[in-house]
Design a protein around this motif. Structure first.
Motif, PDB file in Angstrom:
ATOM      1  N   GLN A  16       0.837  -1.185   0.000  1.00 43.97           N
ATOM      2  CA  GLN A  16       0.000   0.000   0.000  1.00 43.97           C
ATOM      3  C   GLN A  16       0.876   1.240   0.000  1.00 43.97           C
ATOM      4  O   GLN A  16       2.003   1.219   0.507  1.00 43.97           O
ATOM      5  CB  GLN A  16      -0.903   0.001   1.240  1.00 43.97           C
ATOM      6  N   ALA A  17       0.353   2.330  -0.616  1.00 44.71           N
ATOM      7  CA  ALA A  17       1.113   3.569  -0.679  1.00 44.71           C
ATOM      8  C   ALA A  17       0.175   4.743  -0.444  1.00 44.71           C
ATOM      9  O   ALA A  17      -1.048   4.612  -0.505  1.00 44.71           O
ATOM     10  CB  ALA A  17       1.803   3.703  -2.026  1.00 44.71           C
ATOM     11  N   HIS A  18       0.776   5.888  -0.196  1.00 47.00           N
ATOM     12  CA  HIS A  18       0.011   7.111   0.021  1.00 47.00           C
ATOM     13  C   HIS A  18       0.661   8.260  -0.719  1.00 47.00           C
ATOM     14  O   HIS A  18       1.884   8.284  -0.904  1.00 47.00           O
ATOM     15  CB  HIS A  18      -0.049   7.451   1.519  1.00 47.00           C
ATOM     16  N   LEU A  19      -0.181   9.223  -1.121  1.00 45.13           N
ATOM     17  CA  LEU A  19       0.288  10.484  -1.685  1.00 45.13           C
ATOM     18  C   LEU A  19      -0.155  11.589  -0.736  1.00 45.13           C
ATOM     19  O   LEU A  19      -1.341  11.693  -0.419  1.00 45.13           O
ATOM     20  CB  LEU A  19      -0.314  10.727  -3.067  1.00 45.13           C
ATOM     21  N   VAL A  20       0.789  12.393  -0.304  1.00 47.99           N
ATOM     22  CA  VAL A  20       0.477  13.482   0.614  1.00 47.99           C
ATOM     23  C   VAL A  20       0.843  14.805  -0.044  1.00 47.99           C
ATOM     24  O   VAL A  20       2.013  15.047  -0.365  1.00 47.99           O
ATOM     25  CB  VAL A  20       1.225  13.332   1.945  1.00 47.99           C
ATOM     26  N   GLU A  21      -0.184  15.659  -0.224  1.00 41.31           N
ATOM     27  CA  GLU A  21       0.019  16.951  -0.878  1.00 41.31           C
ATOM     28  C   GLU A  21       0.195  18.047   0.163  1.00 41.31           C
ATOM     29  O   GLU A  21      -0.319  17.957   1.274  1.00 41.31           O
ATOM     30  CB  GLU A  21      -1.194  17.283  -1.760  1.00 41.31           C
ATOM     31  N   SER A  22       0.877  19.104  -0.246  1.00 42.46           N
ATOM     32  CA  SER A  22       1.026  20.283   0.594  1.00 42.46           C
ATOM     33  C   SER A  22       1.273  21.499  -0.289  1.00 42.46           C
ATOM     34  O   SER A  22       1.615  21.349  -1.470  1.00 42.46           O
ATOM     35  CB  SER A  22       2.182  20.102   1.584  1.00 42.46           C
ATOM     36  N   GLY A  23       1.083  22.680   0.305  1.00 42.57           N
ATOM     37  CA  GLY A  23       1.428  23.908  -0.405  1.00 42.57           C
ATOM     38  C   GLY A  23       0.261  24.747  -0.871  1.00 42.57           C
ATOM     39  O   GLY A  23       0.460  25.849  -1.392  1.00 42.57           O
ATOM     40  N   GLY A  24      -0.962  24.266  -0.701  1.00 41.17           N
ATOM     41  CA  GLY A  24      -2.107  25.068  -1.116  1.00 41.17           C
ATOM     42  C   GLY A  24      -2.335  26.237  -0.174  1.00 41.17           C
ATOM     43  O   GLY A  24      -1.677  26.373   0.857  1.00 41.17           O
ATOM     44  N   GLY A  25      -3.263  27.116  -0.564  1.00 43.83           N
ATOM     45  CA  GLY A  25      -3.582  28.253   0.284  1.00 43.83           C
ATOM     46  C   GLY A  25      -4.222  29.374  -0.506  1.00 43.83           C
ATOM     47  O   GLY A  25      -4.644  29.189  -1.645  1.00 43.83           O
ATOM     48  N   LEU A  26      -4.260  30.543   0.138  1.00 43.86           N
ATOM     49  CA  LEU A  26      -4.849  31.740  -0.466  1.00 43.86           C
ATOM     50  C   LEU A  26      -3.742  32.624  -1.023  1.00 43.86           C
ATOM     51  O   LEU A  26      -2.752  32.898  -0.324  1.00 43.86           O
ATOM     52  CB  LEU A  26      -5.654  32.501   0.593  1.00 43.86           C
ATOM     53  N   VAL A  27      -3.923  33.063  -2.250  1.00 44.65           N
ATOM     54  CA  VAL A  27      -2.926  33.930  -2.883  1.00 44.65           C
ATOM     55  C   VAL A  27      -3.652  34.969  -3.720  1.00 44.65           C
ATOM     56  O   VAL A  27      -4.745  34.712  -4.247  1.00 44.65           O
ATOM     57  CB  VAL A  27      -1.946  33.097  -3.738  1.00 44.65           C
ATOM     58  N   GLN A  28      -3.052  36.136  -3.847  1.00 39.55           N
ATOM     59  CA  GLN A  28      -3.647  37.201  -4.655  1.00 39.55           C
ATOM     60  C   GLN A  28      -3.395  36.943  -6.144  1.00 39.55           C
ATOM     61  O   GLN A  28      -2.423  36.283  -6.506  1.00 39.55           O
ATOM     62  CB  GLN A  28      -3.064  38.545  -4.261  1.00 39.55           C
ATOM     63  N   PRO A  29      -4.255  37.470  -6.993  1.00 37.17           N
ATOM     64  CA  PRO A  29      -4.003  37.351  -8.437  1.00 37.17           C
ATOM     65  C   PRO A  29      -2.619  37.874  -8.791  1.00 37.17           C
ATOM     66  O   PRO A  29      -2.180  38.912  -8.283  1.00 37.17           O
ATOM     67  CB  PRO A  29      -5.103  38.220  -9.048  1.00 37.17           C
ATOM     68  N   GLY A  30      -1.944  37.128  -9.667  1.00 37.26           N
ATOM     69  CA  GLY A  30      -0.579  37.470 -10.042  1.00 37.26           C
ATOM     70  C   GLY A  30       0.478  36.846  -9.151  1.00 37.26           C
ATOM     71  O   GLY A  30       1.678  36.897  -9.477  1.00 37.26           O
ATOM     72  N   GLY A  31       0.060  36.235  -8.065  1.00 38.30           N
ATOM     73  CA  GLY A  31       1.001  35.624  -7.133  1.00 38.30           C
ATOM     74  C   GLY A  31       1.420  34.225  -7.539  1.00 38.30           C
ATOM     75  O   GLY A  31       1.049  33.733  -8.614  1.00 38.30           O
ATOM     76  N   SER A  32       2.195  33.592  -6.653  1.00 42.04           N
ATOM     77  CA  SER A  32       2.750  32.268  -6.932  1.00 42.04           C
ATOM     78  C   SER A  32       2.530  31.340  -5.751  1.00 42.04           C
ATOM     79  O   SER A  32       2.431  31.782  -4.599  1.00 42.04           O
ATOM     80  CB  SER A  32       4.252  32.366  -7.200  1.00 42.04           C
ATOM     81  N   LEU A  33       2.430  30.067  -6.066  1.00 38.07           N
ATOM     82  CA  LEU A  33       2.386  29.003  -5.064  1.00 38.07           C
ATOM     83  C   LEU A  33       3.143  27.805  -5.604  1.00 38.07           C
ATOM     84  O   LEU A  33       3.215  27.608  -6.830  1.00 38.07           O
ATOM     85  CB  LEU A  33       0.946  28.574  -4.763  1.00 38.07           C
ATOM     86  N   ARG A  34       3.652  26.995  -4.686  1.00 37.99           N
ATOM     87  CA  ARG A  34       4.307  25.750  -5.080  1.00 37.99           C
ATOM     88  C   ARG A  34       3.661  24.596  -4.339  1.00 37.99           C
ATOM     89  O   ARG A  34       3.663  24.579  -3.099  1.00 37.99           O
ATOM     90  CB  ARG A  34       5.800  25.789  -4.763  1.00 37.99           C
ATOM     91  N   LEU A  35       3.119  23.661  -5.083  1.00 37.74           N
ATOM     92  CA  LEU A  35       2.523  22.464  -4.507  1.00 37.74           C
ATOM     93  C   LEU A  35       3.537  21.325  -4.518  1.00 37.74           C
ATOM     94  O   LEU A  35       4.343  21.216  -5.451  1.00 37.74           O
ATOM     95  CB  LEU A  35       1.283  22.046  -5.289  1.00 37.74           C
ATOM     96  N   SER A  36       3.469  20.502  -3.486  1.00 33.48           N
ATOM     97  CA  SER A  36       4.303  19.315  -3.404  1.00 33.48           C
ATOM     98  C   SER A  36       3.432  18.105  -3.156  1.00 33.48           C
ATOM     99  O   SER A  36       2.379  18.198  -2.519  1.00 33.48           O
ATOM    100  CB  SER A  36       5.318  19.437  -2.262  1.00 33.48           C
ATOM    101  N   CYS A  37       3.880  16.959  -3.644  1.00 28.15           N
ATOM    102  CA  CYS A  37       3.169  15.701  -3.423  1.00 28.15           C
ATOM    103  C   CYS A  37       4.207  14.603  -3.268  1.00 28.15           C
ATOM    104  O   CYS A  37       4.954  14.321  -4.203  1.00 28.15           O
ATOM    105  CB  CYS A  37       2.243  15.400  -4.588  1.00 28.15           C
ATOM    106  N   ALA A  38       4.240  14.013  -2.077  1.00 33.66           N
ATOM    107  CA  ALA A  38       5.217  12.979  -1.769  1.00 33.66           C
ATOM    108  C   ALA A  38       4.542  11.618  -1.686  1.00 33.66           C
ATOM    109  O   ALA A  38       3.514  11.466  -1.010  1.00 33.66           O
ATOM    110  CB  ALA A  38       5.917  13.296  -0.456  1.00 33.66           C
ATOM    111  N   ALA A  39       5.135  10.653  -2.355  1.00 35.58           N
ATOM    112  CA  ALA A  39       4.633   9.281  -2.311  1.00 35.58           C
ATOM    113  C   ALA A  39       5.444   8.470  -1.319  1.00 35.58           C
ATOM    114  O   ALA A  39       6.670   8.610  -1.249  1.00 35.58           O
ATOM    115  CB  ALA A  39       4.736   8.647  -3.691  1.00 35.58           C
TER     116      ALA A  39
END
Length: 121
Positions: free
Chosen positions: A1-24
């Motif tokens: 069995q395995a899992h994927l765990v995401e992180s990095g979401g949130g609230l950002v203003q238009p024109g901004g940046s975010l980085r999402l991560s997903c670790a297996a």
């Protein structure tokens, strides 16, 4: 069995940046294609970007030139760098990976739990 765990979401203003991560993690022998999908309220889940184990990438037209997908095969992690974010990018972002478990010769799809990205002023 395995899992994927995401992180990095949130609230950002238009024109901004975010980085999402997903670790297996788990009983993993190898990972094939890894991808990010997103689902906005009332809409279907759509492919955002995909990356194959050799590094070839594929993007939805709506995110080309703004989003970059990458992966670290040692860490079994996929990333999504999102720049120049727009309100229409607001959605729950899901990680997807095709996993080959130890003692198996088949790749099976696995989904993360999702992370919310909200683009708003």
């Amino acid at each position: 069995q395995a899992h994927l765990v995401e992180s990095g979401g949130g609230l950002v203003q238009p024109g901004g940046s975010l980085r999402l991560s997903c670790a297996a993690s788990g009983n993993i022998a190898s990972i094939g294609v890894m991808a990010w999908y997103r689902q906005a309220p009332g809409k279907e889940r759509d492919l955002v970007a995909a990356i194959y184990s050799g590094g070839i990438t594929n993007y939805a037209d709506s995110v080309k030139e703004r989003f970059t997908i990458s992966r670290d095969n040692v860490k079994n992690t996929v990333y999504l760098q999102m720049n120049s974010l727009k309100p229409e990018d607001t959605a729950v972002y899901y990680c997807n990976a095709f996993i080959r478990y130890r003692a198996s010769d088949k790749y099976l799809p696995l989904w993360g739990q999702g992370t919310l990205v909200t683009v708003s002023s």
